[in-house]
Design an enzyme around this catalytic site. Structure first.
Site, PDB file in Angstrom:
ATOM      1  N   HIS A  36      29.120  38.520  35.223  1.00 27.19           N
ATOM      2  CA  HIS A  36      29.556  37.227  35.755  1.00 27.19           C
ATOM      3  C   HIS A  36      28.502  36.646  36.714  1.00 27.19           C
ATOM      4  O   HIS A  36      28.739  36.532  37.915  1.00 27.19           O
ATOM      5  CB  HIS A  36      30.884  37.475  36.489  1.00 27.19           C
ATOM      6  CG  HIS A  36      31.653  36.262  36.890  1.00 27.19           C
ATOM      7  ND1 HIS A  36      31.113  35.249  37.648  1.00 27.19           N
ATOM      8  CD2 HIS A  36      32.935  35.907  36.675  1.00 27.19           C
ATOM      9  CE1 HIS A  36      32.029  34.324  37.871  1.00 27.19           C
ATOM     10  NE2 HIS A  36      33.144  34.682  37.294  1.00 27.19           N
ATOM     11  N   GLU A  94      27.811  33.309  32.187  1.00 26.66           N
ATOM     12  CA  GLU A  94      28.238  34.712  32.120  1.00 26.66           C
ATOM     13  C   GLU A  94      28.110  35.266  30.699  1.00 26.66           C
ATOM     14  O   GLU A  94      28.859  34.859  29.805  1.00 26.66           O
ATOM     15  CB  GLU A  94      29.679  34.797  32.605  1.00 26.66           C
ATOM     16  CG  GLU A  94      29.920  34.106  33.953  1.00 26.66           C
ATOM     17  CD  GLU A  94      31.379  33.736  34.177  1.00 26.66           C
ATOM     18  OE1 GLU A  94      32.263  34.430  33.635  1.00 26.66           O
ATOM     19  OE2 GLU A  94      31.634  32.733  34.885  1.00 26.66           O
ATOM     20  N   GLN A 113      42.847  40.182  37.429  1.00 24.26           N
ATOM     21  CA  GLN A 113      41.773  39.290  36.963  1.00 24.26           C
ATOM     22  C   GLN A 113      40.429  40.018  36.902  1.00 24.26           C
ATOM     23  O   GLN A 113      40.012  40.635  37.882  1.00 24.26           O
ATOM     24  CB  GLN A 113      41.702  38.121  37.971  1.00 24.26           C
ATOM     25  CG  GLN A 113      40.461  37.291  37.918  1.00 24.26           C
ATOM     26  CD  GLN A 113      40.639  36.024  37.080  1.00 24.26           C
ATOM     27  OE1 GLN A 113      41.403  36.034  36.122  1.00 24.26           O
ATOM     28  NE2 GLN A 113      39.921  34.979  37.423  1.00 24.26           N
ATOM     29  N   ARG A 166      34.663  45.878  39.182  1.00 21.05           N
ATOM     30  CA  ARG A 166      34.007  45.193  40.332  1.00 21.05           C
ATOM     31  C   ARG A 166      34.684  45.538  41.660  1.00 21.05           C
ATOM     32  O   ARG A 166      34.210  45.136  42.718  1.00 21.05           O
ATOM     33  CB  ARG A 166      34.006  43.682  40.111  1.00 21.05           C
ATOM     34  CG  ARG A 166      35.405  43.060  40.078  1.00 21.05           C
ATOM     35  CD  ARG A 166      35.342  41.542  39.951  1.00 21.05           C
ATOM     36  NE  ARG A 166      36.688  40.954  40.005  1.00 21.05           N
ATOM     37  CZ  ARG A 166      36.920  39.661  40.161  1.00 21.05           C
ATOM     38  NH1 ARG A 166      35.902  38.802  40.264  1.00 21.05           N
ATOM     39  NH2 ARG A 166      38.152  39.182  40.212  1.00 21.05           N
TER      40      ARG A 166
HETATM   41  O1  LIG Z   1      37.756  34.313  41.406  1.00 17.94           O
HETATM   42  P1  LIG Z   1      37.380  35.295  40.309  1.00 17.94           P
HETATM   43  O2  LIG Z   1      38.478  36.268  39.971  1.00 17.94           O
HETATM   44  O3  LIG Z   1      36.093  35.981  40.610  1.00 17.94           O
HETATM   45  O4  LIG Z   1      37.155  34.415  38.980  1.00 17.94           O
HETATM   46  C1  LIG Z   1      36.222  33.357  39.041  1.00 17.94           C
HETATM   47  C2  LIG Z   1      36.120  32.692  37.656  1.00 17.94           C
HETATM   48  O5  LIG Z   1      35.625  33.669  36.740  1.00 17.94           O
HETATM   49  C3  LIG Z   1      35.394  33.171  35.414  1.00 17.94           C
HETATM   50  O6  LIG Z   1      34.354  32.267  35.428  1.00 17.94           O
HETATM   51  C4  LIG Z   1      36.630  32.516  34.805  1.00 17.94           C
HETATM   52  O7  LIG Z   1      36.270  31.853  33.601  1.00 17.94           O
HETATM   53  C5  LIG Z   1      37.242  31.515  35.783  1.00 17.94           C
HETATM   54  O8  LIG Z   1      38.493  31.074  35.253  1.00 17.94           O
HETATM   55  C6  LIG Z   1      37.459  32.182  37.148  1.00 17.94           C
HETATM   56  O9  LIG Z   1      38.006  31.235  38.072  1.00 17.94           O
END
Ligand SMILES: O=P(O)(O)OC[C@H]1O[C@H](O)[C@H](O)[C@@H](O)[C@@H]1O
Length: 323
Positions: free
Chosen positions: A176, A280, A93, A98
């Site tokens: 973000h 973001e 993700q 990061r």
């Molecule tokens: O928990 P993370 O990996 O930092 O992601 C936190 C958030 O980031 C973004 O805003 C995405 O649109 C979300 O779907 C996600 O939950």
């Protein structure tokens, strides 16, 4: 002489830039502007964790449960999502930028800028062996984090394809940003009305936003497409408006986990969703493709201006349409 301790050239601090240790002994850089505004960035993730105005008020949200322990990303501040936003690819993700230790770039290529800021730091990330296994591309990612004379926070990313075998690569990207707000019920966002968005809560289906400012009563996770260069986040209670100015970043994600998701995140307080909003600046819908030798530049400029409807000090439309 053998055994002599190798001298590491610790970067030299100045009244504007201080190199120090932060949480868990992680290397941190403090930026201070002459009128009192400040910012902090950890080399881990090149992660901005604090941005304060000249009254010392914290403008970014940082979770009280943030884990400053690799490989977990720091919860809050401004995580860098590169080379992948969210789950839009084969990497973890939000990609790996990061979760990596960046280094000070003490010999950056000339930086075409008009700011006279002295409070800035240049960081650089190159792929590790591990990264190259998962994302087989050669790149140099240079990030300048600067405080402007008026306390604006500027992040400029320059990502270059340094591949020598002629291979192009594509990536998606986001700054973000977690904004600190008095209470989500007091916040509206101007600049995204009537735009199309992909709703992450409805299988990324495409919808069109209604015609007036965004307000928040429940979980939101939307990728707004082809957005204006300026977006305003108005905190009525604090009489403060954040202005997001972006360049090279056509999209904007708006996210608040709300109560259920907040409880499910170990590094996020159950009630903290009331005091943050993520807007973001991003490039998601159309991934950026770089041929060898090509460089992409993505700029984010954040400012916090007093705003109060009663005094008429600030009309968001004027901010959005103004300079
Ligand atoms: O928990 P993370 O990996 O930092 O992601 C936190 C958030 O980031 C973004 O805003 C995405 O649109 C979300 O779907 C996600 O939950």
């Amino acid at each position: 002489m053998s055994g002599e301790k190798e001298k590491t050239s610790a970067p030299s601090s100045s009244p504007y830039v201080e190199f120090c240790k932060g949480v868990n002994g992680h290397d941190k850089v403090l930026l201070r502007e002459s009128r009192g505004s400040s910012a902090e960035v950890y080399l881990y993730g090149a992660h901005v964790t604090s941005w304060k105005n000249d009254h010392g008020e914290e403008l970014l949200f940082l979770s009280s449960k943030a884990v400053f322990k690799p490989p977990k990303a720091i919860r809050g501040g401004i995580p860098i999502c590169f080379p992948q936003f969210g789950g839009l690819g084969t990497l973890d993700q939000h990609g790996f930028a990061r979760n990596r230790l960046w280094t000070i770039d003490d010999d950056p290529p000339p930086f075409p800028t008009n700011t006279l800021s002295k409070a800035f730091v240049d960081l650089i990330l190159k792929p590790s062996e591990e990264d190259s296994k998962n994302w087989p591309h050669c790149f140099e990612y240079r990030l300048r984090i600067a405080l402007g004379p008026g306390g604006d926070l500027m992040l400029t990313s320059r990502i270059r394809n340094t591949n020598t075998e002629g291979k192009p690569f594509s990536f998606t990207f986001a700054y973000h940003t977690y904004f600190s707000v008095s209470d989500t019920s007091e916040v509206r966002v101007e600049g995204l009305e009537t735009l199309d968005y992909l709703d992450n809560l409805q299988n990324k289906e495409r919808f069109t936003e209604q015609g007036d400012a965004l307000t928040f009563e429940s979980e939101v996770d939307k990728i707004y497409l082809s957005t204006p260069t300026k977006i305003a986040i108005i905190d009525h209670e604090k009489k403060r408006t954040f202005v997001v100015r972006k360049d090279g970043l056509p999209d904007a994600v708006v996210w608040n986990p709300w109560d259920k998701k907040a409880k499910a995140m170990a590094d996020f307080g159950d009630d903290e969703y009331k005091h943050m909003l993520c807007v973001e600046a991003a490039a998601i819908e159309k991934p950026i493709t770089l041929k060898p030798g090509e460089e992409w530049k993505g700029r984010l400029e954040l400012s916090a201006v007093p705003s109060s409807y009663c005094s008429g000090q600030l009309d968001p439309q004027r901010v959005l349409l103004g300079s």
